[in-house]
Enzyme design. Structure first.
Site, PDB file in Angstrom:
ATOM      1  N   GLU A  81       0.875  -1.174   0.000  1.00  0.00           N
ATOM      2  CA  GLU A  81       0.000   0.000   0.000  1.00  0.00           C
ATOM      3  C   GLU A  81       0.907   1.217   0.000  1.00  0.00           C
ATOM      4  OE1 GLU A  81      -3.191  -0.222  -0.268  1.00  0.00           O
ATOM      5  OE2 GLU A  81      -3.493  -2.356   0.122  1.00  0.00           O
ATOM      6  N   CYS A 139      -1.973   9.202   2.226  1.00  0.00           N
ATOM      7  CA  CYS A 139      -1.693   8.690   0.881  1.00  0.00           C
ATOM      8  C   CYS A 139      -2.826   8.971  -0.093  1.00  0.00           C
ATOM      9  CB  CYS A 139      -1.407   7.191   0.941  1.00  0.00           C
ATOM     10  SG  CYS A 139      -2.728   6.205   1.683  1.00  0.00           S
TER      11      CYS A 139
END
Length: 485
Positions: A253, A287
């Protein structure tokens, strides 16, 4: 802060102990620079001890009745609920998170633990037909064994537990290496929660260290079968390369360069609210944050005026003040980096519609416009309170600009026509896309992950089962097979 004095240790095989390295990781408050703790680093020897402890404990845990495993997560949830005030203080002190951010992270964490209770009961076998007479094919879901988790500094409690709790619930053991800037909230605090919840010793271990000390041993070690990494694409590429060379699976991720797109028929006031939150939540250290706000040229002037005004009104300062909306970045190096990127962009021709200033690790928001189409800043992740406003002429150009990035994590589109928004979302090369919402979202049963340089694999719900289990085929011949010789 009692947590920082109490938990400034390694946690291996159910024991709290010092690392045997020759230097310390020093944990600082990013807002005021106060020293929170010093933790002697773990060496390769401690990494090995942690993985071996996990390996020893995992077999019995996998055989434990899943209803009994589920009770551990019920108790862990109760521990967090009882300690919420203290955990909030720790998030503020170690991460520079605001009260709003701490509440958001804790809510996500509690949802993940609730989902993990269900995951303990989730794996299901299958019986498949066979072309061979008398044969029965059974598929079993089995835990992979031991999972190595490398967690980031921005949402360390939640993003650590996002892999740890499901992996444990599915019958695995886990070794965690938290980011060195958040060793307590992202590491030993999680160990303390599970210790109080009654997780058997050895199933969860925390090694606080750095690659300068251990090299690639955390990834290369023969025990872990899956490495779950959350962090930058640069480090993620290295993790993937090393893991692949040792035939290990990875869940990656990584970063993003999300675009929030405002079409010509959008509700502008609502789009402004969504864009401000999507960019400046936790100082932009997310993110999924909207690095780029793409606006149809027909509404650009009105949108930009309102967007800059709302951004300028954000309260910047001490995260311990409940009124603060923008606190510090994780350290002064990050602050220096983001201000340097802004200076380079302005020098290259961008216009500062709102120019922030740095005071230590605290950086006030910046809004840039008139960015040259070939500017590097348009295509990389900005992990700080800086946003790029980019006009476009029509949907085709919006799609092109939104996709003109090596990343593909999240995104959003605003329009009064829902199906138009869905059609637009289908054309964006991201793992996640939201119509008439922000770019920041994570729900416990919806697959989370990105495309391109934003990652490999998915987490949450059924995707987590795929990530942390393996399928075993057992066939049974009830009759007699015929062999050619």
């Amino acid at each position: 802060m009692s947590y920082f004095s109490e938990l400034a240790l390694q946690y291996i095989d159910g024991e709290w102990r010092s690392g045997s390295g020759s230097w310390d990781i020093v944990d600082f408050n990013p807002y005021n620079g106060d020293k929170l703790a010093s933790i002697t680093v773990a060496t390769k020897a401690e990494v090995d001890q942690a993985y071996r402890a996990a390996e020893r404990a995992q077999g019995a845990w996998a055989e434990t009745n899943p209803y009994a495993r589920r009770l551990v997560f019920e108790r862990a949830l109760k521990v967090i609920e009882e300690r919420e005030a203290e955990i909030t203080e720790a998030i503020i002190a170690e991460l520079g998170g605001t009260y709003l951010k701490a509440g958001f992270e804790l809510a996500l964490t509690k949802d993940m633990l609730r989902q993990s209770m269900q995951l303990a009961l989730h794996p299901e076998g299958r019986i498949l037909a066979s072309p061979v007479d008398g044969k029965e094919n059974r598929l079993y879901r089995k835990p992979v064994g031991v999972v190595g988790v490398i967690s980031p500094f921005n949402f360390p409690l939640f993003l650590g537990l996002k892999s740890i709790a499901p992996a444990l619930a599915l019958g695995n053991a886990v070794v965690l290496k938290p980011h060195q800037n958040t060793p307590v909230v992202g590491g030993t605090l999680i160990a303390k929660i599970f210790e109080e919840a009654g997780l058997p010793a050895g199933l969860f271990n925390v090694v606080i260290t750095d690659i300068a000390e251990i090299g690639d041993s955390f990834i290369e070690h023969p025990v872990p079968k899956v490495i779950s990494f959350t962090g930058s694409d640069h480090v993620g590429r290295h993790v993937a390369t090393v893991a692949a060379s040792h035939f290990k699976r990875t869940v990656l991720e990584m970063g993003g360069n999300s675009a929030l797109v405002v079409l010509d028929d959008a509700d502008l006031d609502y789009a402004v609210d969504a864009a401000v939150f999507s960019r400046f939540a936790h100082q932009g250290q997310v993110c999924m944050a909207a690095n780029r706000v793409l606006v149809d040229r027909s509404v650009e002037q009105e949108f930009t005026r309102k967007f800059v005004a709302k951004t300028a009104s954000l309260i910047v300062g001490d995260p311990a003040d409940p009124a603060t909306q923008i606190g510090p970045l994780i350290n002064t190096l990050q602050a220096e980096r983001i201000t340097a990127e802004v200076a380079q962009a302005v020098e290259a021709g961008a216009t500062a519609l709102l120019l922030g200033e740095a005071d230590g690790a605290v950086v006030s928001p910046t809004v840039l416009g008139d960015i040259p189409a070939d500017a590097a800043i348009l295509r990389r992740e900005l992990f700080g309170p800086v946003v790029l406003v980019v006009p476009f002429d029509g949907e085709e150009e919006a799609v092109r600009i939104a996709n003109d990035t090596p990343f593909g994590l999240s995104g959003a589109v605003h329009t009064r026509d829902i199906e138009r928004g869905v059609r637009f979302a289908q054309r964006i090369d991201t793992g996640m896309m939201h119509v008439n919402d922000g770019t920041i979202a994570d729900e416990p049963i919806v697959p989370f992950g990105g495309e391109k340089a934003s990652g490999v694999g998915r987490l949450n719900g059924d995707a987590t089962v795929d990530a942390f289990t393996t399928v075993k085929w057992i066939s049974i011949q009830h009759g007699r097979s015929r062999f050619p010789f």
